[in-house]
Design an enzyme around this catalytic site. Structure first.
Site, PDB file in Angstrom:
ATOM      1  N   CYS A  43       0.811  -1.307  -0.007  1.00  0.00           N
ATOM      2  CA  CYS A  43      -0.088  -0.089  -0.135  1.00  0.00           C
ATOM      3  C   CYS A  43       0.861   1.335  -0.035  1.00  0.00           C
ATOM      4  O   CYS A  43       0.695   2.281  -0.776  1.00  0.00           O
ATOM      5  CB  CYS A  43      -0.976  -0.050   1.174  1.00  0.00           C
ATOM      6  N   CYS A  48      -1.397   1.768  -3.216  1.00  0.00           N
ATOM      7  CA  CYS A  48      -2.553   2.774  -2.946  1.00  0.00           C
ATOM      8  C   CYS A  48      -1.659   4.270  -2.815  1.00  0.00           C
ATOM      9  O   CYS A  48      -2.206   5.103  -3.676  1.00  0.00           O
ATOM     10  CB  CYS A  48      -3.288   2.642  -1.530  1.00  0.00           C
ATOM     11  N   LYS A  51       0.257   5.482  -6.070  1.00  0.00           N
ATOM     12  CA  LYS A  51      -0.829   5.609  -7.141  1.00  0.00           C
ATOM     13  C   LYS A  51      -1.753   6.628  -6.982  1.00  0.00           C
ATOM     14  O   LYS A  51      -1.908   7.422  -8.071  1.00  0.00           O
ATOM     15  CB  LYS A  51      -1.578   4.075  -7.081  1.00  0.00           C
ATOM     16  N   TYR A 177      -8.368  -3.448 -11.335  1.00  0.00           N
ATOM     17  CA  TYR A 177      -8.193  -2.329 -10.778  1.00  0.00           C
ATOM     18  C   TYR A 177      -7.153  -1.663 -11.245  1.00  0.00           C
ATOM     19  O   TYR A 177      -6.887  -0.623 -11.713  1.00  0.00           O
ATOM     20  CB  TYR A 177      -7.885  -2.624  -9.226  1.00  0.00           C
ATOM     21  N   GLU A 181      -6.899   1.443 -13.449  1.00  0.00           N
ATOM     22  CA  GLU A 181      -6.440   2.642 -12.907  1.00  0.00           C
ATOM     23  C   GLU A 181      -5.258   3.231 -13.683  1.00  0.00           C
ATOM     24  O   GLU A 181      -5.136   4.626 -14.019  1.00  0.00           O
ATOM     25  CB  GLU A 181      -5.933   2.583 -11.570  1.00  0.00           C
ATOM     26  N   HIS A 435     -26.493  21.413  -1.213  1.00  0.00           N
ATOM     27  CA  HIS A 435     -26.472  22.080  -2.519  1.00  0.00           C
ATOM     28  C   HIS A 435     -25.524  23.183  -2.902  1.00  0.00           C
ATOM     29  O   HIS A 435     -25.273  24.044  -1.892  1.00  0.00           O
ATOM     30  CB  HIS A 435     -28.013  22.831  -2.756  1.00  0.00           C
ATOM     31  N   GLU A 440     -25.676  15.283  -3.554  1.00  0.00           N
ATOM     32  CA  GLU A 440     -27.002  15.538  -3.187  1.00  0.00           C
ATOM     33  C   GLU A 440     -27.772  14.541  -4.040  1.00  0.00           C
ATOM     34  O   GLU A 440     -29.064  14.242  -3.559  1.00  0.00           O
ATOM     35  CB  GLU A 440     -27.405  16.924  -3.288  1.00  0.00           C
TER      36      GLU A 440
HETATM   37  P1  NDP Z   1      -7.774  -7.801 -10.553  1.00  0.00           P
HETATM   38  O1  NDP Z   1      -8.101  -9.101  -9.677  1.00  0.00           O
HETATM   39  O2  NDP Z   1      -8.540  -6.534 -10.201  1.00  0.00           O
HETATM   40  O3  NDP Z   1      -7.849  -7.853 -12.063  1.00  0.00           O
HETATM   41  C1  NDP Z   1      -7.140  -8.851 -12.813  1.00  0.00           C
HETATM   42  C2  NDP Z   1      -7.434  -8.551 -14.160  1.00  0.00           C
HETATM   43  O4  NDP Z   1      -6.397  -9.361 -14.832  1.00  0.00           O
HETATM   44  C3  NDP Z   1      -9.197  -9.170 -14.483  1.00  0.00           C
HETATM   45  O5  NDP Z   1      -9.376  -8.218 -15.487  1.00  0.00           O
HETATM   46  C4  NDP Z   1      -8.956 -10.482 -15.026  1.00  0.00           C
HETATM   47  O6  NDP Z   1      -9.794 -10.785 -15.906  1.00  0.00           O
HETATM   48  C5  NDP Z   1      -7.378 -10.243 -15.807  1.00  0.00           C
HETATM   49  N1  NDP Z   1      -6.824 -11.601 -15.991  1.00  0.00           N
HETATM   50  C6  NDP Z   1      -6.605 -12.542 -14.939  1.00  0.00           C
HETATM   51  N2  NDP Z   1      -5.813 -13.580 -15.579  1.00  0.00           N
HETATM   52  C7  NDP Z   1      -5.673 -13.288 -16.746  1.00  0.00           C
HETATM   53  C8  NDP Z   1      -4.837 -13.961 -17.639  1.00  0.00           C
HETATM   54  N3  NDP Z   1      -4.056 -15.183 -17.671  1.00  0.00           N
HETATM   55  N4  NDP Z   1      -4.864 -13.130 -19.018  1.00  0.00           N
HETATM   56  C9  NDP Z   1      -5.541 -12.276 -19.258  1.00  0.00           C
HETATM   57  N5  NDP Z   1      -5.919 -11.660 -18.332  1.00  0.00           N
HETATM   58  C10 NDP Z   1      -6.090 -12.156 -17.078  1.00  0.00           C
HETATM   59  O7  NDP Z   1      -6.212  -7.488 -10.227  1.00  0.00           O
HETATM   60  P2  NDP Z   1      -5.194  -6.146 -10.137  1.00  0.00           P
HETATM   61  O8  NDP Z   1      -3.903  -6.770 -10.690  1.00  0.00           O
HETATM   62  O9  NDP Z   1      -5.772  -5.175 -11.045  1.00  0.00           O
HETATM   63  O10 NDP Z   1      -5.330  -5.733  -8.994  1.00  0.00           O
HETATM   64  C11 NDP Z   1      -5.069  -6.756  -7.589  1.00  0.00           C
HETATM   65  C12 NDP Z   1      -5.830  -6.534  -6.563  1.00  0.00           C
HETATM   66  O11 NDP Z   1      -5.092  -5.256  -5.854  1.00  0.00           O
HETATM   67  C13 NDP Z   1      -7.509  -6.073  -6.800  1.00  0.00           C
HETATM   68  O12 NDP Z   1      -8.050  -7.085  -6.734  1.00  0.00           O
HETATM   69  C14 NDP Z   1      -7.551  -5.183  -5.821  1.00  0.00           C
HETATM   70  O13 NDP Z   1      -8.370  -6.028  -4.588  1.00  0.00           O
HETATM   71  C15 NDP Z   1      -6.433  -4.350  -5.248  1.00  0.00           C
HETATM   72  N6  NDP Z   1      -6.249  -3.083  -5.744  1.00  0.00           N
HETATM   73  C16 NDP Z   1      -7.033  -2.221  -4.979  1.00  0.00           C
HETATM   74  C17 NDP Z   1      -7.078  -0.891  -5.611  1.00  0.00           C
HETATM   75  C18 NDP Z   1      -7.945   0.048  -5.205  1.00  0.00           C
HETATM   76  O14 NDP Z   1      -8.558  -0.174  -4.241  1.00  0.00           O
HETATM   77  N7  NDP Z   1      -8.258   1.115  -5.594  1.00  0.00           N
HETATM   78  C19 NDP Z   1      -6.124  -0.579  -6.738  1.00  0.00           C
HETATM   79  C20 NDP Z   1      -5.095  -1.452  -7.065  1.00  0.00           C
HETATM   80  C21 NDP Z   1      -5.251  -2.869  -6.713  1.00  0.00           C
HETATM   81  P3  NDP Z   1     -11.097 -11.690 -15.645  1.00  0.00           P
HETATM   82  O15 NDP Z   1     -11.877 -10.327 -14.851  1.00  0.00           O
HETATM   83  O16 NDP Z   1     -11.606 -12.013 -16.847  1.00  0.00           O
HETATM   84  O17 NDP Z   1     -10.736 -12.836 -14.733  1.00  0.00           O
END
Ligand code: NDP
Length: 459
Positions: A43, A48, A51, A177, A181, A435, A440
């Site tokens: 984080c 977080c 980022k 995510y 982002e 407002h 709102e």
């Molecule tokens: P996520 O789990 O959010 O997303 C992973 C993405 O990768 C999905 O779109 C998934 O597709 C895709 N994917 C998975 N496997 C493959 C593959 N073999 N080939 C191609 N695409 C694939 O993971 P992130 O890495 O984005 O983030 C990790 C975690 O970190 C998040 O889940 C979140 O909990 C946390 N995070 C939170 C943030 C916040 O609070 N703002 C910011 C950044 C991270 P599909 O959906 O089809 O499985």
């Protein structure tokens, strides 16, 4: 607990570990904590916090443009990545020190080294061995990079925070995510961004209306989104990389980012020897009080792969400390976890999606609003805010709040309190608005939404 060097030994100095250590020490426990890399974990160092700083930086691009409609003129604007990175590094360094001081003040003994488990009550740190009545594993996760030709040429999210030079063209794999982002952030910083996602809609698990709205807004801002495609291979070229996609297309760029999830960082931690069960993905298996299958060993945060969010890890770490050394308390609830995605525009959401609510309740009511934020009446920007309430008809309880628009996370945090308290739609209606704000709208949506023929198909 006499006979042990520590009452609690925490492995991992990220959100869950530091919180668990501090709270335990506050209850008088003798606590040791080992961190091999940097205090604050993902984080603070590669997640977080930096980022969000990058996200602020990237919003200025539009702010300069929007200011013109309000009478401002400015000279030529330019962006310097080196300045942003230097200032970000300074702030992260400051936070690392804050964490160290916080642990020191709580009288937690910090070991700046890797720790491995040698048995249920024993950890090895460097060449020394310590006994502990309890061990808390909070080692987090790491970006996952599957095998494919050319994987050595792609970046993962950790690398982005250390980039010396900013690429001009970036191809991103993923639709979660991190991919969304960073597509927004780098687009805002002026890069050409291609986002390649294997599915049909971004951000699986989020409300479908938000997912569609986000893709529309991102496209308007210039992010090129490729659905139903994935990286087949990546080739190094003289000026960057060439990404070959599974749909036969290819994209030339200066750099490629793979953001397809994070995996628990459990390899070579001594878990097997200690009898700690680990799932296929490497996640530590725990019960609802975060006990692993080995006595005296607990695990919290991303390493248990439940919900990879900082506030969740904090709650889990705190629960374990209170359970072991304090008055105890209810276990962590995974209902109504509010979350934000720092895309442009931001997403803020809490509670059930429309699809989840339909599966759970006999009849739901929906309230939706799409509008141009007041600021853009003068800035001229073509950006729309979208809000949605999901209501269980039988009880009138608001079970889902979803928003995409400026400061969505800030707005939805307050609504998360209302949902946690079980607020009804009638109570939302009885709440006076502030407002003029966008927020709102959440208390003034009165007309139930009924499907229109031209609305988006549900994914
Ligand atoms: P996520 O789990 O959010 O997303 C992973 C993405 O990768 C999905 O779109 C998934 O597709 C895709 N994917 C998975 N496997 C493959 C593959 N073999 N080939 C191609 N695409 C694939 O993971 P992130 O890495 O984005 O983030 C990790 C975690 O970190 C998040 O889940 C979140 O909990 C946390 N995070 C939170 C943030 C916040 O609070 N703002 C910011 C950044 C991270 P599909 O959906 O089809 O499985």
């Amino acid at each position: 607990m006499p006979g042990f060097d520590y009452d609690l030994f925490v492995i991992g100095g990220g959100s869950g570990g530091v919180r668990g250590a501090r709270i335990a020490a506050g209850f008088g426990a003798r606590v040791g904590l080992a961190e091999e890399k940097y205090l604050g974990g993902t984080c603070v160092n590669v997640g977080c916090v930096p980022k969000k700083l990058f996200s602020y930086a990237s919003h200025f691009h539009e702010e300069f443009e929007d200011a013109r409609g309000f009478g401002w003129t400015s000279g030529e604007v330019s962006f310097d990545w080196a300045t942003l990175k230097r200032n970000k590094d300074r702030e992260i360094g400051r936070l690392n020190d804050v964490y160290a001081r916080m642990l020191d003040r709580a009288e937690v003994e910090i070991h700046r080294a890797r720790a491995v488990i040698e048995g249920p009550n024993r950890v090895r740190v460097g060449d020394r061995s310590y006994t502990a009545a309890n061990i808390l594993v909070a080692v987090g996760g790491r970006p996952w990079l599957p095998d494919f030709p050319g994987r050595e040429h792609v970046l993962v999210s950790d690398d982005l925070f250390a980039l010396e030079r900013l690429p001009k063209r970036l191809v991103i794999a993923g639709g979660g995510y991190i991919a969304c982002e960073f597509a927004s952030i780098f687009n805002g910083l002026g890069l050409e961004v291609d986002l390649v996602y294997r599915g049909k809609h971004l951000l699986r698990g989020f409300d479908d209306d938000l997912r569609h709205h986000l893709a529309n807004e991102m496209r308007k801002k210039g992010v090129r989104i490729h659905f139903d495609a994935a990286f087949a291979s990546v080739e190094k070229t003289a000026d960057g990389v060439k990404v070959h996609l599974t749909d036969g297309d290819h994209l030339a760029a200066d750099a490629a980012l793979f953001a397809v999830g994070r995996r628990p960082y459990t390899a070579n931690l001594g878990l097997e020897a200690a009898g700690v069960e680990v799932s296929e993905s490497g996640a530590i298996v725990v019960d609802d009080e975060f006990r692993t299958t080995a006595p005296g060993i607990y695990a919290v945060g991303d390493v248990i792969d439940r919900v990879q969010l900082t506030p969740v890890a904090l709650a889990e770490g705190m629960f374990v400390a209170r359970r072991l050394f304090g008055p105890g308390g209810p276990t962590v609830s995974y209902e109504n976890i509010p979350t934000a995605v720092f895309t442009h525009p931001n997403i803020g959401t809490v509670g059930l999606t429309e699809a989840q609510a339909r599966a759970r309740f006999d009849r739901i009511r929906l309230y939706k609003s799409t509008f141009r934020p007041m600021k853009h009446t003068l800035s001229g920007r073509d950006e729309k805010t979208f809000m949605k309430l999901v209501v269980d008809d039988a009880t009138d309880r608001v079970v889902g709040c979803h928003m995409i628009g400026p400061d969505a996370g800030e707005i939805v945090q307050g609504l998360a309190v209302a949902l946690t308290c079980g607020a009804t739609k009638a109570q939302f209606d009885a709440t006076l608005g502030i407002h003029p704000t966008a927020a709102e709208e959440f208390v003034t949506m009165r007309t139930e939404w009924v499907p229109q023929p031209e609305t988006y198909p549900q994914a």
